[in-house]
Design an enzyme around this catalytic site. Structure first.
Site, PDB file in Angstrom:
ATOM      1  CG  HIS A  18      -1.876  -1.079   1.364  1.00  0.00           C
ATOM      2  ND1 HIS A  18      -1.790  -2.049   2.338  1.00  0.00           N
ATOM      3  CD2 HIS A  18      -2.980  -1.394   0.639  1.00  0.00           C
ATOM      4  CE1 HIS A  18      -2.810  -2.902   2.216  1.00  0.00           C
ATOM      5  NE2 HIS A  18      -3.529  -2.524   1.192  1.00  0.00           N
ATOM      6  N   GLY A  66      -3.091  -1.387  -7.216  1.00  0.00           N
ATOM      7  CA  GLY A  66      -2.011  -2.357  -7.368  1.00  0.00           C
ATOM      8  C   GLY A  66      -2.317  -3.401  -8.432  1.00  0.00           C
ATOM      9  CB  SER A  71      -1.958 -10.202   0.824  1.00  0.00           C
ATOM     10  OG  SER A  71      -3.314 -10.305   1.223  1.00  0.00           O
TER      11      SER A  71
HETATM   12  P1  AMP Z   1      -6.652  -3.637  -0.339  1.00  0.00           P
HETATM   13  O1  AMP Z   1      -6.484  -2.839   0.905  1.00  0.00           O
HETATM   14  O2  AMP Z   1      -6.183  -5.040  -0.221  1.00  0.00           O
HETATM   15  O3  AMP Z   1      -8.018  -3.488  -0.944  1.00  0.00           O
HETATM   16  O4  AMP Z   1      -5.663  -2.997  -1.397  1.00  0.00           O
HETATM   17  C1  AMP Z   1      -5.685  -1.624  -1.672  1.00  0.00           C
HETATM   18  C2  AMP Z   1      -4.835  -1.368  -2.882  1.00  0.00           C
HETATM   19  O5  AMP Z   1      -3.497  -1.791  -2.629  1.00  0.00           O
HETATM   20  C3  AMP Z   1      -5.326  -2.137  -4.120  1.00  0.00           C
HETATM   21  O6  AMP Z   1      -5.182  -1.311  -5.271  1.00  0.00           O
HETATM   22  C4  AMP Z   1      -4.387  -3.307  -4.156  1.00  0.00           C
HETATM   23  O7  AMP Z   1      -4.200  -3.845  -5.455  1.00  0.00           O
HETATM   24  C5  AMP Z   1      -3.094  -2.667  -3.656  1.00  0.00           C
HETATM   25  N1  AMP Z   1      -2.189  -3.687  -3.142  1.00  0.00           N
HETATM   26  C6  AMP Z   1      -2.448  -4.661  -2.230  1.00  0.00           C
HETATM   27  N2  AMP Z   1      -1.384  -5.448  -2.055  1.00  0.00           N
HETATM   28  C7  AMP Z   1      -0.421  -4.986  -2.884  1.00  0.00           C
HETATM   29  C8  AMP Z   1       0.921  -5.382  -3.183  1.00  0.00           C
HETATM   30  N3  AMP Z   1       1.479  -6.435  -2.598  1.00  0.00           N
HETATM   31  N4  AMP Z   1       1.611  -4.661  -4.089  1.00  0.00           N
HETATM   32  C9  AMP Z   1       1.051  -3.593  -4.702  1.00  0.00           C
HETATM   33  N5  AMP Z   1      -0.202  -3.165  -4.474  1.00  0.00           N
HETATM   34  C10 AMP Z   1      -0.932  -3.846  -3.573  1.00  0.00           C
END
Ligand code: AMP
Length: 290
Positions: free
Chosen positions: A46, A155, A193
């Site tokens: 993030h 991401g 993640s």
């Molecule tokens: P989330 O909080 O899991 O919904 O993710 C929020 C944003 O962060 C989304 O655009 C995800 O694709 C991105 N994201 C999550 N994990 C990663 C990662 N390992 N590398 C790059 N972006 C990420």
């Protein structure tokens, strides 16, 4: 008082009205804005999006909202980690504002609108989680309209989600640049993640195999090997290691449609989803062009 500045050092807007007041003040000063939508439980993946946003705009807003409509019954909505205090500490000096609405602010009584996409949602995650992308598209559209940033960052970790958002923004003519950021990984290859915390110690040691198996399949597909044979082999390997694979596929990088020819003959992406213990892990990589 427009902003909740009491609990954290970084200002937090809880309502769309307050978010808009801050953004409008920046705009009045001629300054640009980047938005990074998240569900919180922030990790360095993030933060890499926040850093990219900072490089592209004068101000960075990070939204933190665990969106109920993208979870199906039986998924981990209640258990999803909520760590706003820690998140705010990580964002200090990096972001300018957190937007952290409650569910009632985003979905007031009588809320009746859903954004549904066809095409790119017809594959992979769209089959495994049939209501997921409608929830994602609807909440992202609301976040984009609430903030109206110049640029929003997502991401590649959620590759199909990125395609869904790019398609929605194009179709609805939203004047916002969508940037897809590279996947941040642990040194052993596991994609970072928020759900990795659910892995036991033993599972955490097994988890990086998902990236290794995907990489091997992608490399062999790039050399012209048969896609179906490669994917079946990868799935069998995952099962042998204790994963419960949902899919492992090599697909057209733009449409996610299968390759009719059985071999890679256009830009391609290798994508996987598999349960390992409690969490369902997803990953994807580019299939290198030869
Ligand atoms: P989330 O909080 O899991 O919904 O993710 C929020 C944003 O962060 C989304 O655009 C995800 O694709 C991105 N994201 C999550 N994990 C990663 C990662 N390992 N590398 C790059 N972006 C990420």
């Amino acid at each position: 008082m427009p902003l909740d500045t009491t609990s954290h050092a970084l200002p937090v807007a809880r309502t769309i009205k307050d978010l808009r007041a801050v953004v409008q003040a920046w705009r009045a000063a001629g300054e640009t804005v980047a938005l990074v939508p998240t569900m919180g439980a922030l990790h360095s993946g993030h933060i890499s999006l926040v850093d990219l946003g900072r490089a592209q705009a004068d101000h960075v807003v990070v939204s933190i909202f665990v969106n109920p409509t993208q979870f199906a019954p039986g998924e981990d909505f209640e258990a999803y980690p909520r760590t706003e205090g820690e998140d705010a500490k990580q964002l200090l000096g990096k972001a300018d504002l957190i937007f952290a609405p409650n569910a009632g602010e985003m979905y007031p009584d009588g809320f009746s609108t859903t954004i549904n996409l066809t095409g790119v949602t017809a594959h992979l995650e769209g089959l495994s989680r049939p209501t997921h992308f409608a929830g994602v598209a609807t909440v992202v559209c609301k976040l984009l309209l609430a903030c109206m940033p110049d640029v929003a960052l997502f991401g590649q970790k959620d590759y199909q989600q990125l395609l869904v958002i790019q398609t929605m923004v194009r179709d609805l003519n939203l004047p916002i640049k969508i940037v897809g950021a590279p996947i941040a990984r642990a040194p052993d290859g596991l994609a970072l993640s928020s759900r990795n915390i659910y892995l036991t110690k033993a599972e955490r040691l097994t988890a990086p195999h998902i990236h290794r198996i995907l990489t091997e399949a992608a490399q062999k597909a790039a050399q012209g090997e048969n896609i179906e044979a490669l994917c079946s082999h990868g799935v069998a390997e995952l099962i042998g290691l204790g994963f419960e694979p949902d899919y492992l596929e090599i697909r057209d990088a733009v449409t996610l449609a299968p390759f009719e020819s059985g071999i890679v003959d256009a830009p391609a992406r290798a994508l996987v989803a598999a349960q390992l213990g409690q969490p369902r892990l997803i990953d994807n990589i580019d299939v290198p062009s030869t």
